[in-house]
Design a protein around this motif. Structure first.
Motif, PDB file in Angstrom:
ATOM      1  N   ALA A 181       0.832  -1.195   0.000  1.00 25.44           N
ATOM      2  CA  ALA A 181       0.000   0.000   0.000  1.00 25.44           C
ATOM      3  C   ALA A 181       0.869   1.248   0.000  1.00 25.44           C
ATOM      4  N   HIS A 198      -6.417   5.244  -0.463  1.00 25.75           N
ATOM      5  CA  HIS A 198      -7.256   5.815   0.580  1.00 25.75           C
ATOM      6  C   HIS A 198      -7.256   4.954   1.828  1.00 25.75           C
ATOM      7  N   LYS A 199      -7.222   5.628   2.958  1.00 26.23           N
ATOM      8  CA  LYS A 199      -7.323   4.949   4.238  1.00 26.23           C
ATOM      9  C   LYS A 199      -8.281   5.751   5.093  1.00 26.23           C
ATOM     10  N   TRP A 200      -9.141   5.079   5.786  1.00 24.06           N
ATOM     11  CA  TRP A 200     -10.116   5.752   6.630  1.00 24.06           C
ATOM     12  C   TRP A 200      -9.591   5.797   8.055  1.00 24.06           C
ATOM     13  N   TYR A 201      -9.788   6.931   8.712  1.00 26.30           N
ATOM     14  CA  TYR A 201      -9.339   7.108  10.086  1.00 26.30           C
ATOM     15  C   TYR A 201     -10.556   7.289  10.992  1.00 26.30           C
TER      16      TYR A 201
END
Length: 83
Positions: free
Chosen positions: A12, A17-20
């Motif tokens: 990655a 995109h990564k959600w927090y």
């Protein structure tokens, strides 16, 4: 006969995109208020500095920052009124 390139497992990257969680976002805002530098906050929270700089332009960041500042001011007022 042409050979097709093999697909590789690519780790990655920051562009994905990564959600927090809301808690993580609050941690970032609090750390930013204390440290004042996105690169230092990245070192502490592991959220990329570019993400932090982008978040700073969003309304939720400003609202959360104002709320945290207000809470700190209230705590300071309470401590000073005891003196």
């Amino acid at each position: 006969m042409e050979s097709t390139p093999k697909r590789r497992n690519v780790p990655a990257t920051r562009s994905q995109h990564k959600w927090y969680t809301p808690d993580k976002k609050a941690e970032v805002v609090t750390a930013y208020l204390a440290l004042g530098n996105a690169n230092l906050v990245e070192a502490v929270t592991k959220v990329p500095a570019g993400t932090i700089r982008a978040w700073k332009t969003e309304q939720w960041f400003k609202d959360l920052e104002a709320g945290i500042r207000e809470e700190e001011n209230l705590q300071l007022d309470a401590r000073l009124s005891k003196v």
